[in-house]
Design an enzyme around this catalytic site. Structure first.
Site, PDB file in Angstrom:
ATOM      1  N   CYS A  88       0.946  -1.138   0.369  1.00 26.40           N
ATOM      2  CA  CYS A  88       0.019   0.225   0.215  1.00 26.40           C
ATOM      3  C   CYS A  88       0.520   1.675   0.114  1.00 26.40           C
ATOM      4  O   CYS A  88       1.651   1.423   1.040  1.00 26.40           O
ATOM      5  CB  CYS A  88      -0.937  -0.128   1.118  1.00 26.40           C
ATOM      6  SG  CYS A  88      -1.887   1.256   1.104  1.00 26.40           S
ATOM      7  N   CYS A 224      -4.795   7.322  -3.066  1.00 25.67           N
ATOM      8  CA  CYS A 224      -5.098   5.310  -2.878  1.00 25.67           C
ATOM      9  C   CYS A 224      -2.646   5.765  -3.960  1.00 25.67           C
ATOM     10  O   CYS A 224      -3.308   6.403  -5.051  1.00 25.67           O
ATOM     11  CB  CYS A 224      -4.732   4.231  -4.171  1.00 25.67           C
ATOM     12  SG  CYS A 224      -4.746   2.665  -5.010  1.00 25.67           S
TER      13      CYS A 224
END
Length: 288
Positions: A88, A224
């Site tokens: 991530c 993101c």
């Protein structure tokens, strides 16, 4: 009831609950690995929990075949649905900021190496600005035909630590990201692991706007990190510009403009960096 100390953090609109279970800092009870999935679903709930896109668990880095030498810290990422992710980008930036500015456990000031399931990544912290170097992207595929709702779409794919599909559109603000993103995320072409889905509008030669449907969150998020990188790289891949060091500004739904740096070499990329801000929102105790 058991008490878990946590820190709530945000990077570019992506929000995370951080639990520090590193041996020297784990004064409170930390759930066993087998219960992290359940904890993630409960603590990330925005009504009955703290509320977050994901749970970040910090552990001591150990030498493994995948990671190679020991990193400064190990980061495990659990999405709000309980699934564990390989990587991530915005989460890694939060972990770097936390490790350098809060735990102060790093021997090398403002620099840190973080072990993830996608490999070891390097991070540099300068104030509230965090820059991370991702593992080299792989599995780049352009012009993949997909039949969606009786329409044929051409999409692109790249793995920037996790799988990402990139679709270029016009009128980004009018796109039904939640419904269209969900259909593509579960499309048989990307099974069994599925894919994150990024809708991209090109603003200029070095500027794009992105909206992302995130796998594991199962909804659109405000940003993101790995998706911003994927979108920038696919944009550059389709460009006729000569191979060189490049920077693309990525405008996120959360309002921040992330910076993606990379070297475009033939049909691939090296030295891929993601830069943006990270911050602590609050600290607290969660009861299990």
């Amino acid at each position: 009831m058991k008490k878990v100390n946590f820190t709530k953090m945000v990077a570019s609109g992506n929000d995370f609950v951080v639990i520090d279970s590193y041996p020297t800092h784990a004064k409170a009870w930390v759930p066993r690995v087998t219960s992290h999935q359940s904890l993630a679903k409960n603590i990330c709930d925005r009504i009955y929990g703290v509320g977050a896109d994901g749970l970040l668990v910090l552990e001591k880095s150990l030498p493994t075949e995948q990671a190679g030498k020991i990193a400064d810290i190990r980061m495990r990422i659990f999405n709000s649905d309980g699934s564990e992710a390989e990587m991530c980008g915005n989460g890694a930036r939060c972990v770097a900021f936390y490790s350098v500015k809060v735990s102060k456990r790093q021997s090398v000031k403002d620099k840190i190496k973080i072990e993830t399931r996608a490999g070891v990544i390097e991070a540099r912290v300068n104030g509230d600005n965090v820059k991370i170097k991702l593992t080299d992207p792989k599995n780049i595929k352009l012009g993949i035909p997909l039949k969606i709702n009786n329409r044929l779409l051409k999409v692109n794919f790249v793995n920037t630590g996790v799988p990402h599909t990139v679709i270029f559109v016009e009128g980004l603000d009018k796109i039904d990201v939640q419904n269209l993103g969900r259909v593509i995320r579960y499309h048989k072409r990307f099974s069994p692991q599925g894919t994150n889905v990024n809708f991209v509008e090109v603003l200029s030669n070095n500027s794009i706007k992105v909206r992302t449907y995130e796998r594991g969150v199962e909804d659109e998020t405000l940003a993101c990190g790995t998706g911003s990188v994927a979108s920038a790289l696919i944009t550059a891949r389709q460009s006729t510009r000569a191979p060189e060091h490049q920077k693309i500004n990525v405008h996120t739904q959360g309002g921040e403009v992330l910076k993606v740096y990379f070297d475009k070499i033939n049909n691939g990329f090296k030295n891929v960096w993601l830069e943006g801000k990270a911050m602590i929102v609050f600290k607290g105790e969660y009861y299990v």
